[in-house]
Design an enzyme around this catalytic site. Structure first.
Site, short mmCIF file in Angstrom:
data_model
loop_
_atom_site.label_atom_id
_atom_site.label_comp_id
_atom_site.label_asym_id
_atom_site.label_seq_id
_atom_site.Cartn_x
_atom_site.Cartn_y
_atom_site.Cartn_z
N GLU A 253 0.86 -1.19 0.00
CA GLU A 253 0.00 0.00 0.00
C GLU A 253 0.89 1.23 0.00
OE1 GLU A 253 -3.11 -2.05 3.24
OE2 GLU A 253 -1.86 -0.32 3.78
N LYS A 255 2.54 4.47 1.43
CA LYS A 255 2.82 5.03 2.76
C LYS A 255 2.61 6.53 2.66
CE LYS A 255 6.01 5.22 6.60
NZ LYS A 255 5.44 6.50 7.01
N ARG A 260 -2.01 9.36 11.25
CA ARG A 260 -2.86 8.19 11.50
C ARG A 260 -4.12 8.61 12.23
NH1 ARG A 260 0.02 3.20 11.90
NH2 ARG A 260 -1.87 2.14 12.62
N ARG A 275 -3.23 9.43 16.55
CA ARG A 275 -2.25 8.39 16.87
C ARG A 275 -2.00 8.32 18.38
NH1 ARG A 275 2.64 6.78 13.26
NH2 ARG A 275 3.82 5.40 14.60
N PHE A 343 -7.10 1.77 5.56
CA PHE A 343 -6.39 0.56 5.16
C PHE A 343 -6.57 -0.63 6.10
CE2 PHE A 343 -3.19 3.68 6.80
CZ PHE A 343 -3.01 3.13 8.07
N ARG A 414 5.48 -2.81 17.32
CA ARG A 414 6.28 -2.53 16.13
C ARG A 414 7.01 -3.82 15.76
NH1 ARG A 414 7.77 2.24 14.22
NH2 ARG A 414 7.41 3.31 16.21
N LYS A 420 7.95 -0.70 6.47
CA LYS A 420 7.86 0.56 5.73
C LYS A 420 9.07 0.70 4.81
CE LYS A 420 9.34 3.04 9.91
NZ LYS A 420 8.96 4.07 10.90
#
Length: 556
Positions: A253, A255, A260, A275, A343, A414, A420
């Site tokens: 997708e 970035k 967010r 976020r 997403f 994470r 990313k």
């Protein structure tokens, strides 16, 4: 054991002694043992308070309650109780380098003895802090100050050390979420993975500790709730070829260079969270209207909102200006067009979806969202994904996100399931903990900044950064930091932690000059990240891994 069930209520002094013991403990297992032995004896009312306090927090991360006091109000409160001038308080803080130690010292030698003092309990302190957070309106600062004074009036010196640190949400005893999760599991004899599962949905270890007392089944049954935001899943840096080699076909997708969001909808009611899990619904009425019209289902969406001008994405700071906005929303709405890109789908019509594979969540998302779905391809061909990467950069986006199709959604984690892909510029998100005053025309501003990474609940210095700032950016950062000053010695200033910035660098080096043991070579300011919380900054383990990957000492 420091706390016994012979006393049904924990005095705040008992809590302070526990904190003192933890502060003097360096071993992780020993810390977990201390906390786990205390938890079973805590009454139901006190257990969640203790859990949050021992991590230096007052309210759950998802809660809209915020204490709303800064160092200056705290200084005024302790100055009044100690019978000295506020400037004298600042001098003691500058000498000790620690607000907590300074308050402890001042309370030990306070001259005013006419105050009536009564023993504080854990629930007393929480009640007063909640009252401070609830104080609003024109008289709120005065009301907050009176409550701060009352707390310090009744606090003994050791209590003052930890009370002041809790008020600044910087407890400095090294207790992180991982330690507390393990302690809860041990105290309740449940599997740590179940504690983690419940925490991902509840986003409050205080509540999870209560659920753990009810047993494994209670933790297993925890589900996400509407209008109770959860932490957002995070990504780590990588490469297209590396991701495909490790996982096979990946979902790719764009970035986005935006912010967010988490969108919650039930019927005609909706809320949007940032976020940092702050409610930003009022600041983004145009985005909430778009998403409300884009689905007829009860949902929780994960996505990113970008600013558009002339068909092209605008810089990240344009998005932040909207997120921060409290007044003049209609004017800003006309100036900056905001576009959401959705997403992921975490909740659908009463069903929690985070444990489903990403490919299934995506399929469900495509079935319930009529517009603003982020484009995606699934491929194991590096060339095909690289073409999408080039298209993303040409369209003005940051790069690509690669996601493992079979992976669950892990709030706040994470991991390697989201990768990313960005141009070859290494960057880090770090906390600003100090600064030096500038020189020349910048003498009235902060000129260079001391940055820290996270290590087991503590912030450890990593580098300074003094380049990459425009005059306008330095003005903006000064305005955001000037009321967060904790202490000052000469040209050096220390801040209450809270600001996060993104910094570029050419290399990570070993260095004895910083507590982390590392330093950044040629650090350069990239941008302010006030969409991120301190909990999301780079960890020391992450710094070690980056150092290892760049070809440094493999034993580091």
């Amino acid at each position: 054991m420091l706390f016994s069930n012979r006393n049904p209520r924990m005095d705040f002094m008992e809590f302070a002694r526990i904190c003192e013991q933890l502060e003097g403990t360096s071993g992780r297992l020993e810390m977990i043992g201390i906390i786990s032995r205390i938890l079973p004896d805590l009454p139901e009312e006190e257990l969640p308070i203790f859990i949050r306090f021992v991590m230096g927090r007052i309210f759950p991360d998802w809660s809209p309650e915020k204490l709303g006091i800064g160092p200056n109000l705290l200084y005024e409160g302790i100055a009044y109780v100690a019978g000295i001038h506020r400037d004298d308080v600042v001098q003691v803080i500058n000498r000790t380098g620690d607000v907590g130690r300074a308050v402890e010292e001042l309370l030990a030698q306070k001259e005013q003895t006419s105050f009536f003092s009564e023993a504080l309990t854990l629930t007393d302190v929480y009640r007063d802090l909640s009252s401070i957070a609830a104080s609003e309106g024109k008289k709120s600062q005065r009301e907050k100050l009176l409550l701060v004074r009352r707390l310090f009036t009744n606090a003994k010196p050791l209590e003052g050390r930890y009370l002041s640190r809790i008020m600044l949400e910087d407890l400095r005893i090294g207790v992180g979420e991982g330690n507390v999760r393990e302690a809860i599991a041990r105290a309740s004899a449940v599997d740590p993975s179940l504690v983690e599962h419940a925490f991902q949905a509840e986003n409050d270890l205080g509540k999870v500790a209560l659920l753990a007392r009810e047993g494994s089944d209670r933790l297993r049954d925890v589900r996400i709730e509407l209008f109770h935001p959860v932490r957002m899943m995070l990504a780590q840096q990588g490469t297209i070829t590396g991701a495909i080699a490790d996982n096979g076909a990946m979902a790719a997708e764009y970035k986005y260079d935006g912010s967010r969001f988490q969108f919650h909808k039930k019927g005609d009611r909706c809320r949007m969270y940032s976020r940092k899990l702050e409610d930003v619904t009022a600041a983004l009425p145009d985005v909430t209207e778009i998403l409300l019209a884009a689905t007829t289902h009860d949902v929780i969406f994960d996505g990113e909102v970008i600013a558009i001008s002339g068909g092209k994405p605008m810089p990240f700071q344009s998005v932040l200006r909207r997120f921060r906005r409290k007044y003049g929303i209609d004017t800003m709405r006309e100036e900056i067009r905001m576009v959401p890109n959705v997403f992921d789908l975490l909740y659908l019509d009463g069903e929690t979806l985070i444990d489903l594979p990403f490919s299934e969540r995506r399929k469900k998302l495509e079935g319930v969202l009529s517009a603003h779905l982020a484009p995606e391809i699934v491929s194991d061909d590096p060339g095909e994904i690289d073409r999408m990467y080039r298209d993303a950069l040409a369209a003005g986006h940051e790069g690509l996100m690669l996601k493992v199709p079979g992976s669950p959604y892990t709030p706040g984690v994470r991991g390697k399931n989201w990768i990313k892909i960005k141009p070859d510029v290494d960057t880090l998100d770090l906390a600003v903990i100090g600064a030096d005053w500038g020189e020349g025309k910048r003498a009235h501003l902060f000129g260079s900044f001391l940055l820290a990474c996270q290590d087991q609940g503590e912030l450890v210095p990593l580098s300074r950064v003094a380049t990459g700032f425009s005059d306008e950016q330095l003005q903006e950062i000064f305005a955001l930091l000037k009321d967060r000053v904790i202490s000052q010695q000469g040209k050096e200033v220390r801040f209450e932690p809270g600001m996060v910035i993104e910094v570029g660098y050419s290399e990570i080096q070993k260095s004895p000059n910083y507590e982390s043991g590392f330093a950044l070579r040629f650090p350069r300011f990239i941008r302010l990240r006030d969409d991120k919380s301190i909990d999301e900054i780079e960890t020391l383990d992450g710094i070690r891994e980056r150092y290892r990957r760049q070809g440094g000492n493999h034993g580091a």
